[in-house]
Enzyme design. Structure first.
Site, PDB file in Angstrom:
ATOM      1  N   ASP A 195       0.819  -1.212   0.000  1.00  0.00           N
ATOM      2  CA  ASP A 195       0.000   0.000   0.000  1.00  0.00           C
ATOM      3  C   ASP A 195       0.852   1.261   0.000  1.00  0.00           C
ATOM      4  OD1 ASP A 195      -1.876  -2.059   0.630  1.00  0.00           O
ATOM      5  OD2 ASP A 195      -3.229  -0.518   1.385  1.00  0.00           O
ATOM      6  N   CYS A 224       0.793  -8.495   4.824  1.00  0.00           N
ATOM      7  CA  CYS A 224       0.420  -7.084   4.694  1.00  0.00           C
ATOM      8  C   CYS A 224      -1.057  -6.853   4.416  1.00  0.00           C
ATOM      9  CB  CYS A 224       1.337  -6.400   3.692  1.00  0.00           C
ATOM     10  SG  CYS A 224       3.001  -6.179   4.392  1.00  0.00           S
ATOM     11  N   ASP A 225      -1.381  -5.590   4.200  1.00  0.00           N
ATOM     12  CA  ASP A 225      -2.709  -5.031   4.437  1.00  0.00           C
ATOM     13  C   ASP A 225      -3.887  -5.828   3.882  1.00  0.00           C
ATOM     14  OD1 ASP A 225      -0.906  -3.133   5.257  1.00  0.00           O
ATOM     15  OD2 ASP A 225      -2.119  -1.449   4.621  1.00  0.00           O
ATOM     16  N   LYS A 226      -3.935  -6.049   2.578  1.00  0.00           N
ATOM     17  CA  LYS A 226      -5.106  -6.704   1.986  1.00  0.00           C
ATOM     18  C   LYS A 226      -4.882  -8.191   1.788  1.00  0.00           C
ATOM     19  CE  LYS A 226      -6.277  -2.483   1.849  1.00  0.00           C
ATOM     20  NZ  LYS A 226      -4.967  -2.016   2.319  1.00  0.00           N
ATOM     21  N   CYS A 271       5.164  -2.696   8.586  1.00  0.00           N
ATOM     22  CA  CYS A 271       5.503  -1.398   9.190  1.00  0.00           C
ATOM     23  C   CYS A 271       5.286  -1.418  10.701  1.00  0.00           C
ATOM     24  CB  CYS A 271       4.689  -0.292   8.535  1.00  0.00           C
ATOM     25  SG  CYS A 271       4.938  -0.202   6.753  1.00  0.00           S
ATOM     26  N   SER A 325      -5.246   4.987   5.887  1.00  0.00           N
ATOM     27  CA  SER A 325      -4.253   4.022   6.327  1.00  0.00           C
ATOM     28  C   SER A 325      -4.380   3.797   7.826  1.00  0.00           C
ATOM     29  CB  SER A 325      -2.858   4.562   6.008  1.00  0.00           C
ATOM     30  OG  SER A 325      -1.877   3.912   6.775  1.00  0.00           O
TER      31      SER A 325
END
Length: 554
Positions: A79, A120-122, A193, A467
């Protein structure tokens, strides 16, 4: 009987066996449970570059437990790299691609169990959606958080020390040389992160849901502990197959409520609202948006992690990780099975808290309520979401004049150009699931607001999303979105908007007749994307209030 028997047993399966032998399998391998390992390794994402090591340990675990491992790749998008340009249309939409990809490979090859290697995110929610859709034995391994960076004797994290530092450099608060040093040092190596952004929030919720082994959510990337968890996960999936414990035996209403409480206690990313709603849908569970606010009001916020706080994921790990947080939340939890074979309350009972400041007791919480609030009002009839734990007390109630933008780029230009005045509510619309398309994350504008020193004087509302690194009075997921004739499309420059997070209200100060008049005469801008699969996605995606999933109603 194993599911894989469909492709490896019987006279009529001789061609199937021939192809499988062509991959190097032996007759002994053919008798074992077939375990698929969906790996999101790629060279783009810091959170994923270390997965080759974890693949080895997962395979070692599967083999030692008597299974046969089959690895296949899954797409992943960073992202942070996609942000601020056309690439940001893709990450949320990719969640559906990931779920569909896992489903396709697993169903086509009739495997018995599934290990999802993600971070990670998705990617993590997409994997979980697939697990629930397939409803086979499954376990998730998240690759772990990144260590903090170091510069000038202080610890660094990606969002504060790059995105927010960018605006500070623009504002003259730091030099270009200092910014260059931050760029080099903010992300020192592999891992997701360092704060409680979406990737780490989802890892913590996956463990709380019971789909990862205890300790997996915060075990740091590259550390030996993470490798041991990967090997143990490989061993455990074979046992789950033998016991026929499937994903929906783990993911149910109780586990989703526990995950939601964990989210509130940690002060996690607002993106998790979209993801828990989508996971619930795949599991066949009714889990409305209002449920998040109900649980938030009865769950204290007991950690102070970045972006809203000052601690890092490594601090949470060394304080005892998710089991330690579970021990604090134990009176609020609903007992449920986990992939480890233990019940969630047993895990909580055995845990130890090593820092009462990093993970506070319920009666000494940082905030009495959880990290996320859901707002309603004439501007968001179907709801809007804010990370209230990252909003300062004096901005919990804010009234200002609207300044409207139809894209992230337009608002970013004005913020960095010094054109945004105190007392303004920035309205960014046509960035929702359909209008975006893809509901782009707006970390750059929100970080720029902080970096320009406006976070105590300006609010931002959008039908897009933020975010996990966002802080301040930034309200996203405004539903219905502008592209679906939502009230946010009716806002005009100069209108007054009132935000009351405490009372859960988001109001445009015009009467109902004027609202109807404006919406009836509203001409929407042309779709931003008319080609490729995003054009199809825009026609099929549902509201953020239902998880921004693809509709099956044709």
């Amino acid at each position: 009987m194993l599911k894989s028997d469909k492709v490896k047993k019987g006279l009529e399966r001789a061609p199937h066996r021939a192809l499988l032998y062509g991959t190097g399998l032996s007759p002994k391998d053919m008798k074992k449970p077939f375990i698929a390992v969906a790996t999101a390794f790629n060279d783009f994402i810091p959170g994923h570059v270390g997965m080759r090591d974890l693949e080895r340990f997962i395979e070692r675990g599967i083999a030692s437990a008597g299974g046969t491992a089959f690895f296949f790749g899954i797409p992943g998008i960073c992202d942070g790299i996609a942000m601020g340009h056309a690439g940001m249309h893709y990450p949320l939409a990719s969640r559906e691609l990931i779920a569909d990809s896992v489903e396709s490979v697993v169903q086509a090859h009739a495997v018995d169990g599934l290990v999802c290697l993600t971070n990670c995110d998705k990617i993590t929610p997409g994997m979980l959606m697939a697990c629930c859709r397939l409803n086979i034995p499954a376990i998730v391994v998240t690759a772990g958080p990144m260590l903090s960076g170091r510069y000038d004797s202080r610890r660094l994290s990606f969002v504060r020390d790059t995105f927010e530092a960018l605006a500070k450099a623009k504002n003259g608060e730091i030099t270009r040389k200092q910014l260059g040093c931050l760029e080099m040092e903010a992300c020192p190596g592999q891992g997701s992160c360092q704060g409680l952004y979406t990737a780490n929030t989802m890892a913590c919720l996956t463990e709380t849901m019971g789909m990862s082994l205890p300790g997996c959510g915060t075990a740091l990337a590259g550390m030996a502990k993470k490798k041991r968890i990967a090997q143990d996960s490989g061993e455990r999936i074979v046992e789950l197959v033998r016991q026929n414990i499937t994903a929906r035996d783990i993911v149910n209403l109780k586990s989703l409520e526990n995950a939601c409480r964990m989210d509130m206690a940690l002060g996690g990313s607002t993106n998790t609202v979209l993801h828990l709603l989508s996971i619930a849908r795949e599991a066949g569970i009714d889990f409305p948006l209002k449920k998040f606010d109900e649980l938030s009001q009865s769950t204290p916020h007991i950690t102070d992690l970045r972006p809203g706080g000052e601690y890092f994921m490594e601090d949470l790990e060394y304080a005892g990780g998710i089991p330690a947080v579970l021990s604090r939340l134990r009176p609020l939890l609903k007992d449920n099975l986990t992939v480890s074979g233990m019940k969630i309350k047993d895990i909580a009972a055995q845990a130890e808290v090593f820092s009462a400041e990093v993970i506070r007791p319920l009666d000494k919480a940082y905030h009495k309520q959880g990290g996320i609030a859901v707002l309603f009002g004439n501007l968001a009839p179907d709801g809007a979401v804010v990370k209230q734990s990252a909003v300062t007390p004096n901005m919990m109630n804010f009234r200002g004049q609207a300044r409207c933008y139809n894209s992230e780029e337009a608002v970013m230009k004005d913020i960095l150009g010094g054109k945004v005045k105190k007392g303004t509510v920035l309205v960014v619309r046509y960035e929702g699931p359909r209008g975006g398309p893809g509901m782009r994350e707006m970390l750059a504008p929100t970080a720029a607001i902080v970096g320009m020193g406006l976070s105590e004087h300006v609010a931002l509302i959008t039908d897009g999303r933020f975010s996990g690194g966002t802080r301040g009075p930034c309200i996203g997921h405004v539903s219905p979105e502008a592209a679906s004739d939502g009230p946010i499309a009716a806002v005009k420059d100069g209108d007054y908007i009132s935000i009351d997070i405490t009372k859960r209200r988001l109001e445009l100060e015009i009467d109902a007749k004027e609202m109807d008049k404006r919406l009836r005469g509203k001409k929407h801008p042309a779709p931003k994307i008319n080609t490729g699969w995003l054009a199809r996605y825009a026609k099929m995606v549902t509201s953020a209030s239902t998880g921004a999933v693809l509709t099956t109603d044709f």
